[in-house]
Write an enzyme that holds these catalytic residues in place. Structure first.
Site, mmCIF file in Angstrom:
data_model
loop_
_atom_site.group_PDB
_atom_site.id
_atom_site.type_symbol
_atom_site.label_atom_id
_atom_site.label_comp_id
_atom_site.label_asym_id
_atom_site.label_seq_id
_atom_site.Cartn_x
_atom_site.Cartn_y
_atom_site.Cartn_z
ATOM 1 C CB THR A 166 5.632 28.116 21.747
ATOM 2 O OG1 THR A 166 5.208 27.161 20.789
ATOM 3 C CG2 THR A 166 6.387 29.230 21.044
ATOM 4 C CB THR B 156 2.036 26.872 22.366
ATOM 5 O OG1 THR B 156 2.754 26.884 21.145
ATOM 6 C CG2 THR B 156 2.251 28.205 23.064
ATOM 7 C CG ASN C 282 5.470 26.682 15.582
ATOM 8 O OD1 ASN C 282 4.391 27.154 15.915
ATOM 9 N ND2 ASN C 282 5.819 26.552 14.322
ATOM 10 C CG ASP D 141 5.157 30.978 14.155
ATOM 11 O OD1 ASP D 141 4.298 30.283 13.586
ATOM 12 O OD2 ASP D 141 5.266 31.045 15.387
ATOM 13 N NE ARG E 57 8.061 34.339 17.769
ATOM 14 C CZ ARG E 57 7.230 33.319 17.599
ATOM 15 N NH1 ARG E 57 7.048 32.421 18.562
ATOM 16 N NH2 ARG E 57 6.538 33.185 16.479
ATOM 17 C CB SER F 18 4.573 35.342 18.194
ATOM 18 O OG SER F 18 3.902 34.513 19.109
ATOM 19 C CB SER F 19 -0.772 34.170 17.373
ATOM 20 O OG SER F 19 -0.754 34.248 15.980
HETATM 21 O O1 DON Z 1 4.131 32.061 18.195
HETATM 22 C C1 DON Z 1 3.141 31.580 17.677
HETATM 23 O O2 DON Z 1 2.179 32.226 17.334
HETATM 24 C C2 DON Z 1 3.106 30.078 17.464
HETATM 25 N N1 DON Z 1 4.429 29.577 17.273
HETATM 26 C C3 DON Z 1 2.442 29.447 18.631
HETATM 27 C C4 DON Z 1 2.282 27.980 18.408
HETATM 28 C C5 DON Z 1 1.144 27.414 19.117
HETATM 29 O O3 DON Z 1 0.424 28.052 19.845
HETATM 30 C C6 DON Z 1 0.920 25.992 18.862
HETATM 31 N N2 DON Z 1 -0.407 25.611 19.191
HETATM 32 N N3 DON Z 1 -1.051 25.387 20.079
#
Ligand code: DON
Length: 585
Positions: free
Chosen positions: A406, A388, A408, A430, A115, A459-460
């Site tokens: 990603t 992502t 983002n 984020d 990350r 993050s998700s």
């Molecule tokens: O880490 C995260 O949760 C986000 N930065 C992920 C971004 C993302 O999945 C964009 N969309 N599809």
């Protein structure tokens, strides 16, 4: 024994599969504890390798490396780096990611956290405007929105610690495609148009994307010679090739030129972290998934352990959707309140992931009524720009990689560092840059996810494995805050016996506590179910645009088959499978 071809053929992907090749022939006769043959037979090793990723070229790159004798981790380096070249909308060397690994030799599962980290200059105050409100332009565009990249360090770490091939081999496909180019596809071109105003603010982005005088158009060849050179330096010099010397100097200069501030030591000192994954059981499956700084694993444990109290297959659509949404709501509330970077904040992880806690949450779910999430007034606008990317790999030794990476939002910060081909992420959004103010995904946070120097933003991303006595599946997806619920629905679908392709295609629903709404893709909920949910007090946003891009592979140990699923929402995704030739029924 055979490789399942049905769903691939349905998708028209059969023709794109690589030539079949020999593969490791393990002892496919499992034995029980007393040494007698276990019944029924289960294979000890997969019959070959399987890869699902969001672009045909990245799947092909991974299969090329497998054919050269690489393992799943070498293939992951090839897939990840090639995605960084062909999907600048989604991920890249200027971004970060999470790599969940299963090392078949040691039996160990490990989570490689690559990350991005917060630069010291990026204090919360740096993101507020004159009125004390979140400066949204700063949080998602240009140098302030970017964290210190983690992906290059992950590629080096995977190759050095887990791979069998040198980076010069595993990065070769990405270098070739960056140098020679690849045909622009629809999402790349339309995404550029959506981000065009921002991208054309920055010299490096103009030099790359307007090299021929106009933006990338579908079908034309897009070349990235500077990125090829950056990848070559990474292959030659490892970590130092990106984080020190020429590339690092250009990144620092670019950030400074556009008014931001990174320190040389922040790049040179960047390290991936190996963390223990979150693991728990769900209806006979061992689930292995992402720990903080991802919120995914904790949320997933909460949701699945709450849902274990019902036999979902026995519920009608209204009650099934109701309990799933109520479990999601509670998990996302905890995400907002408690989760952040484990190196910076104390978190009640053991409690949140315990069965007792799940039982308490379950007890609070009324069987016939929605629980209002009434803290935040109003509805947030649905997200428009999202990217992502995820890929899933199993190899013939039984190694596995589940990786989500990603920059983002679409094309990250929009800013390419001149001379490097590296598009910087906008991951700073984020963080909870202003406590209680929703970010681009409508999720909020408080102290646990406030920015601090060197801290990783919550993050998700939820790369995951699930494993039962007779089946292993690797899965994950992009979609911002909607990642966790996509993976959750994928696990429920695997549990119901669906194929990987059915898992990837399944219509989705989502609830994230705030806004207090069940979002549903077209076809996910019929009109009667929506009416039933509304009668319980739910707000349903049915027929939203589709979201996500789930990539999954699975190995059925009983009939020794490998199968993959690629999200039909993304027409350029691809499954590759090798090893069928040596497995005649
Ligand atoms: O880490 C995260 O949760 C986000 N930065 C992920 C971004 C993302 O999945 C964009 N969309 N599809």
């Amino acid at each position: 024994m055979r490789v399942m071809l049905r769903t691939l053929a349905t998708l028209g992907l059969l023709a794109s599969m690589l030539p079949l090749q020999a593969c490791a022939q393990g002892d496919s006769q499992a034995r029980s504890a007393d040494g007698s043959p276990a019944s029924p037979r289960v294979a000890a090793h997969p019959p070959g390798a399987a890869i699902a990723s969001a672009h045909g070229l990245s799947t092909d790159a991974g299969m090329e490396i497998i054919a050269q004798g690489g393992n799943a981790f070498d293939a992951a380096v090839a897939v990840s780096s090639t995605l960084s070249v062909v999907e600048p909308i989604s991920s890249g060397l200027g971004g970060g990611g999470f790599f969940l690994l299963h090392d078949a030799r040691s039996g160990r599962d490990v989570f490689v956290d690559a990350r991005e980290t917060a630069p010291a200059a990026a204090t919360p105050e740096a993101f507020l405007d004159a009125n004390g409100e979140l400066d949204r332009d700063r949080s998602v565009n240009g140098p302030w929105s970017a964290g210190i990249p983690g992906l290059p360090a992950a590629l080096v770490h995977l190759a050095e610690q887990y791979g069998q091939l040198p980076l010069s081999k595993s990065l070769a496909p990405a270098i070739r495609i960056a140098r020679d180019g690849f045909p622009v596809y629809e999402r790349l071109a339309s995404g550029y148009e959506r981000r065009r105003e921002v991208m054309e603010r920055y010299r490096g982005s103009r030099e790359l994307f307007l090299a021929d005088g106009d933006p990338p158009k579908e079908g034309e060849v897009f070349r990235q010679p500077d990125l090829a050179r950056t990848l070559e330096l990474l292959a030659e010099k490892g970590h130092d090739g990106f984080y020190r010397g020429d590339v690092a100097g250009k990144l620092l200069a670019a950030v400074a030129e556009e008014g931001g501030q990174w320190e040389a030591g922040e790049l040179a000192g960047y390290q991936v972290k190996e963390r223990a994954p979150i693991q728990f059981d769900y209806r006979g499956w061992k689930v292995t998934t992402a720990p903080p700084p991802s919120s995914g694993g904790v949320a997933m444990a909460e949701i699945l352990q709450v849902l274990e109290g019902w036999d979902l297959g026995e519920l009608d659509a209204v009650h099934r959707t109701h309990v799933i949404a109520e479990a999601m709501r509670r998990a996302y509330r905890d995400r907002t309140l408690y989760l952040g970077d484990p190196d910076f904040v104390e978190m009640p992880i053991a409690r949140l992931t315990s069965l007792d806690y799940a039982a308490g949450l379950r007890a609070g779910i009324h069987p016939e009524k929605a629980t209002p999430s009434d803290l935040l007034p109003g509805q947030l606008a649905p997200l428009e720009d999202e990217e992502t990317t995820h890929f899933s790999i199993i190899d013939a030794q039984g190694n596995r990689v589940s990786a989500t990476q990603t920059v983002n939002l679409l094309y990250g910060s929009g800013m390419v560092a001149p001379g490097t081909g590296v598009l910087l992420n906008n991951e700073m959004d984020d963080f909870a840059l202003r406590p209680g103010t929703p970010n681009a995904f409508g999720v909020m946070g408080y102290d646990a996810n406030a920015p601090e120097p060197g801290k990783r933003m919550l993050s998700s991303m939820t790369p995951s494995f699930i494993e039962s006595d007779d089946r292993v599946a690797v899965l994950g997806a992009p979609g911002g805050s909607r990642i966790i619920t996509q993976v959750l629905l994928g696990i429920l679908a695997y549990d119901e016996g669906m194929s990987p392709q059915e898992v990837a295609a399944l219509p989705r629903i989502h609830h994230q506590w705030m806004p207090d709404t069940i979002a549903a893709e077209p076809g996910a909920l019929d009109a009667a179910t929506v009416r039933g949910l509304e009668a319980m007090g739910h707000t349903v946003s049915a027929g939203e645009r589709q979201w996500g891009n789930l990539q999954t592979v699975s190995w059925d140990k009983r009939n020794d088959t490998l199968e993959g699923g690629t999200d039909p929402r993304n027409p350029v995704g691809k499954v590759g499978i090798s090893g069928a030739a040596s497995k005649v029924p």
